[in-house]
Write an enzyme that holds these catalytic residues in place. Structure first.
Site, PDB file in Angstrom:
ATOM      1  N   ALA A 217      41.801  14.479  47.650  1.00 48.36           N
ATOM      2  CA  ALA A 217      40.748  13.480  47.841  1.00 48.36           C
ATOM      3  C   ALA A 217      41.372  12.120  47.497  1.00 48.36           C
ATOM      4  O   ALA A 217      42.593  12.005  47.390  1.00 48.36           O
ATOM      5  CB  ALA A 217      39.544  13.802  46.950  1.00 48.36           C
TER       6      ALA A 217
ATOM      7  N   VAL B 119      41.658  17.436  41.038  1.00 48.79           N
ATOM      8  CA  VAL B 119      40.408  17.913  41.639  1.00 48.79           C
ATOM      9  C   VAL B 119      39.248  17.618  40.696  1.00 48.79           C
ATOM     10  O   VAL B 119      39.441  17.131  39.573  1.00 48.79           O
ATOM     11  CB  VAL B 119      40.458  19.423  41.981  1.00 48.79           C
ATOM     12  CG1 VAL B 119      41.629  19.727  42.908  1.00 48.79           C
ATOM     13  CG2 VAL B 119      40.520  20.285  40.731  1.00 48.79           C
ATOM     14  N   LYS B 120      38.062  17.932  41.133  1.00 50.07           N
ATOM     15  CA  LYS B 120      36.867  17.718  40.320  1.00 50.07           C
ATOM     16  C   LYS B 120      37.035  18.394  38.965  1.00 50.07           C
ATOM     17  O   LYS B 120      37.500  19.526  38.892  1.00 50.07           O
ATOM     18  CB  LYS B 120      35.665  18.348  41.021  1.00 50.07           C
ATOM     19  CG  LYS B 120      34.813  17.356  41.754  1.00 50.07           C
ATOM     20  CD  LYS B 120      33.521  18.006  42.203  1.00 50.07           C
ATOM     21  CE  LYS B 120      32.983  17.406  43.482  1.00 50.07           C
ATOM     22  NZ  LYS B 120      33.263  16.014  43.750  1.00 50.07           N
TER      23      LYS B 120
ATOM     24  N   SER C 160      44.085   6.495  34.657  1.00 54.34           N
ATOM     25  CA  SER C 160      43.112   5.410  34.806  1.00 54.34           C
ATOM     26  C   SER C 160      43.582   4.401  35.827  1.00 54.34           C
ATOM     27  O   SER C 160      44.769   4.181  36.006  1.00 54.34           O
ATOM     28  CB  SER C 160      42.869   4.696  33.478  1.00 54.34           C
ATOM     29  OG  SER C 160      41.928   3.655  33.698  1.00 54.34           O
ATOM     30  N   GLY C 161      42.619   3.780  36.477  1.00 50.54           N
ATOM     31  CA  GLY C 161      42.928   2.712  37.414  1.00 50.54           C
ATOM     32  C   GLY C 161      42.265   2.906  38.754  1.00 50.54           C
ATOM     33  O   GLY C 161      42.451   2.103  39.657  1.00 50.54           O
ATOM     34  N   GLY C 162      41.495   3.993  38.877  1.00 44.78           N
ATOM     35  CA  GLY C 162      40.796   4.232  40.131  1.00 44.78           C
ATOM     36  C   GLY C 162      41.780   4.457  41.260  1.00 44.78           C
ATOM     37  O   GLY C 162      42.954   4.736  41.022  1.00 44.78           O
TER      38      GLY C 162
ATOM     39  N   LYS D 270      41.991   9.030  27.044  1.00 47.26           N
ATOM     40  CA  LYS D 270      41.392   8.556  28.306  1.00 47.26           C
ATOM     41  C   LYS D 270      39.871   8.447  28.171  1.00 47.26           C
ATOM     42  O   LYS D 270      39.245   7.507  28.662  1.00 47.26           O
ATOM     43  CB  LYS D 270      41.760   9.490  29.454  1.00 47.26           C
ATOM     44  CG  LYS D 270      40.993   9.236  30.763  1.00 47.26           C
ATOM     45  CD  LYS D 270      41.365   7.930  31.395  1.00 47.26           C
ATOM     46  CE  LYS D 270      40.443   7.362  32.445  1.00 47.26           C
ATOM     47  NZ  LYS D 270      39.794   8.180  33.411  1.00 47.26           N
TER      48      LYS D 270
ATOM     49  N   HIS E 213      39.135   5.382  26.249  1.00 44.37           N
ATOM     50  CA  HIS E 213      39.362   4.254  27.162  1.00 44.37           C
ATOM     51  C   HIS E 213      38.091   3.987  27.976  1.00 44.37           C
ATOM     52  O   HIS E 213      37.636   2.851  28.097  1.00 44.37           O
ATOM     53  CB  HIS E 213      40.539   4.552  28.093  1.00 44.37           C
ATOM     54  CG  HIS E 213      40.584   3.674  29.317  1.00 44.37           C
ATOM     55  ND1 HIS E 213      39.748   3.866  30.401  1.00 44.37           N
ATOM     56  CD2 HIS E 213      41.313   2.580  29.615  1.00 44.37           C
ATOM     57  CE1 HIS E 213      39.974   2.925  31.308  1.00 44.37           C
ATOM     58  NE2 HIS E 213      40.926   2.138  30.854  1.00 44.37           N
ATOM     59  N   ASN E 214      37.524   5.040  28.524  1.00 44.99           N
ATOM     60  CA  ASN E 214      36.319   4.868  29.340  1.00 44.99           C
ATOM     61  C   ASN E 214      35.138   4.384  28.502  1.00 44.99           C
ATOM     62  O   ASN E 214      34.334   3.580  28.965  1.00 44.99           O
ATOM     63  CB  ASN E 214      35.961   6.173  30.052  1.00 44.99           C
ATOM     64  CG  ASN E 214      36.870   6.454  31.232  1.00 44.99           C
ATOM     65  OD1 ASN E 214      38.027   6.022  31.242  1.00 44.99           O
ATOM     66  ND2 ASN E 214      36.388   7.175  32.211  1.00 44.99           N
TER      67      ASN E 214
ATOM     68  N   GLU F 211      35.569   0.828  28.037  1.00 46.60           N
ATOM     69  CA  GLU F 211      35.255   0.205  29.332  1.00 46.60           C
ATOM     70  C   GLU F 211      33.736  -0.017  29.465  1.00 46.60           C
ATOM     71  O   GLU F 211      33.301  -1.091  29.896  1.00 46.60           O
ATOM     72  CB  GLU F 211      35.792   1.129  30.426  1.00 46.60           C
ATOM     73  CG  GLU F 211      35.473   0.746  31.845  1.00 46.60           C
ATOM     74  CD  GLU F 211      35.966   1.839  32.815  1.00 46.60           C
ATOM     75  OE1 GLU F 211      37.101   2.347  32.656  1.00 46.60           O
ATOM     76  OE2 GLU F 211      35.212   2.194  33.734  1.00 46.60           O
TER      77      GLU F 211
END
Ligand code: NDP
Length: 480
Positions: free
Chosen positions: A11, A74-75, A128-130, A182, A185-186, A189
């Site tokens: 994806a 994946v998810k 991270s970083g989309g 992580k 981090h979120n 954010e």
């Protein structure tokens, strides 16, 4: 097999990470996706990448050099477990399975144990970083065993974002450490975004400036100590005009903020660890409140302050005060986030270098900011710093900001404008400062109704007052 690295799950994140890997000298990338269409599309649209596609797990394993290294994108949740099971079926002991999805760190701890017991190496890695980060350089937070870092380190360094000449990747710690970091981090954010939103709201309501004018203010702030990706994109969003209505886009977007759950995980974990991440929690709750449209007072029947008209006299001075309040609250949010990492490391036995974590967040990720260098400096000066905001640099900054911070919280309360993250951050700060806290009274109440005992300030030991008897004090057994 001819490929030195593989990606499962094609994806948006997986395909971009695969392209990033393929673009680096020396890499040949094997790719696989559960359903065939994504694989075909990726290989056809990017012939330059030289991907080795596979259409079964067996074929994917055959395409990889030994020891095999595969990154799963994946998810999170069951799909990740399903893919790990398949890879263990076709891989051999010694191969490395990396989970780059947004997995909950406790799942990563469980998976690492199971996969290690089967003879494979497992690495849970925060990414991270989309999608843009995945393609051009993410911030990478791998956990897992030291051995895997030997193989994985050079590959990850080659694809990570670069900040001031350093790749934004470090071996964070064992098993779930990478996903834990992580997660935090979120959480940070969420707080950062909420604080920016509160600043925008106060400026708009207080000065009547348009979103485009406020965009200029954020662009200006982005040249100073607040310089960061989130401030930069805030200016872009505020400047955007809706093509349909000609209105500022921000006025056309429904005011209900979504969430995918990592902020909630940060707060849930902090509650379990007993770490006060109040700024992050308020940010998560503010999104929840916004989403409950049915609870929000659409008819305006909830009374507000009499003096509802809110205009500031000196707009420029007010804007500078908001900037300082934002900066001070941001220091609190990061300090709370690092406190959670410190507590998590102690709880789970990870050896996490907090300064190294702040450095790998300088590039690639959503909270990337100039400011993270100051955090790295603080931990370089004192690695065991108990509370980040007590580092001299931050003490100075908070001292400089606090009058404005207090004023802004007062103004917001007086005008009836919600500023939950600004005000909870200030309360946290004042909580740390207070010489005596009313927690003494709470201990008294606890002793009254539950004989939970208390300590005295003037002597060692544990005490209980016979509340339902003659109210004399007795020495009690230490219940801890
Ligand atoms: P999604 O989270 O939308 O996941 C889709 C992928 O999962 C597809 O390749 C899909 O295969 C695969 N998949 C789903 N169920 C299974 C299963 N049972 N077995 C095998 N494969 C399965 O993709 P994203 O690219 O958005 O994200 C990938 C991971 O990266 C997620 O964990 C996400 O949380 C994380 N992440 C995402 C970021 C983002 O900005 N989007 C940022 C950082 C991390 P199929 O095509 O066959 O359906």
């Amino acid at each position: 097999g001819a490929a030195n690295i593989g990606v499962v799950g094609l994806a948006v994140m997986g395909s971009n990470l695969a392209r990033n890997l393929a673009s680096r000298e020396g890499n040949t990338v094997a790719v696989f996706n559960r359903s065939r269409a994504k694989t075909d599309e990726l290989v056809q649209t990017h012939p330059e990448a030289g991907f080795l596609p596979a259409f079964s797990y067996e074929e994917f394993a055959a395409n990889l050099q030994k020891p095999r290294t595969a990154i799963i994108m994946v998810k999170a949740g069951r799909p990740t477990d399903a893919v790990i099971d398949e890879l263990m079926r076709v891989f051999e002991p010694g191969d490395i399975i990396v989970d780059g999805g947004n997995s909950l760190f406790t799942d990563t701890i469980r998976r690492e144990k199971a996969v290690r017991e089967a003879g494979f190496n497992f690495v849970g890695m925060g990414v991270s970083g989309g999608e843009e980060g995945a393609l051009l350089g993410p911030s990478l937070m791998p956990g897992g065993p030291d051995e895997s870092w030997v193989t994985l380190g050079p590959i990850l360094k080659s694809i990570a974002a670069v900040a001031e000449g350093e790749p934004c990747v470090t071996h964070v710690g064992h098993d779930g450490a990478g996903h834990f970091v992580k997660m935090v981090h979120n959480g940070i954010e969420y707080a950062d975004m909420q604080l920016i939103a509160e600043a925008y709201d106060l400026i708009r309501r207080g000065t009547g400036k348009s979103p485009a004018e406020i965009a200029d203010i954020f662009a200006e702030w982005n040249r100073g100590e607040l310089e960061s990706y989130l401030i930069e994109i805030t200016a872009e969003v505020l400047r955007q005009t809706d093509a349909v209505t000609g209105q500022p886009l921000v006025d056309v977007i429904v005011d209900q903020a979504g969430a995918k759950g990592t902020g909630a995980w940060t707060v849930q974990t902090a509650l379990d660890l007993g770490v006060p991440v109040s700024g992050i929690a308020e940010a998560v709750f503010a999104r929840s409140l916004s989403s409950h449209r049915e609870q929000r007072d659409v008819s305006g029947s909830l009374p507000g302050p009499d003096d509802a008209a809110f205009t500031v006299e000196d707009a420029d001075a007010f804007i500078e005060q908001v900037r300082l309040a934002l900066y001070a609250s941001k220091i609190v949010a990061y300090s709370q986030g690092f406190d959670e990492i410190r507590a998590g490391a102690a709880q789970y036995g990870w050896n996490i270098d907090l300064g190294a974590v702040s450095k790998i967040w300088r590039g690639g990720c959503i909270i990337r900011a100039q400011f993270l260098n100051r955090i790295a400096d603080a931990y370089a000066a004192e690695a065991e710093l108990p509370v980040l905001l007590t580092a001299p640099y931050f003490v100075e900054a908070l001292g400089r900001a606090q009058d404005a911070w207090r004023h802004i919280v007062q103004v917001a309360a007086g005008a009836g404008i919600p500023a939950p993250a600004f005000s909870s951050s200030l309360s946290y700060y004042d909580g740390l400062r207070a010489e005596r806290l009313p927690a003494a009274l709470i201990q008294g109440q606890r002793d009254f109704f539950g004989a939970h005992t208390y300590k005295r300030i003037d002597t060692d030991g544990t005490f209980h007052t016979l509340w339902s008897g003659d109210r004399s004090e007795v020495e009690a057994e230490d219940t801890h």
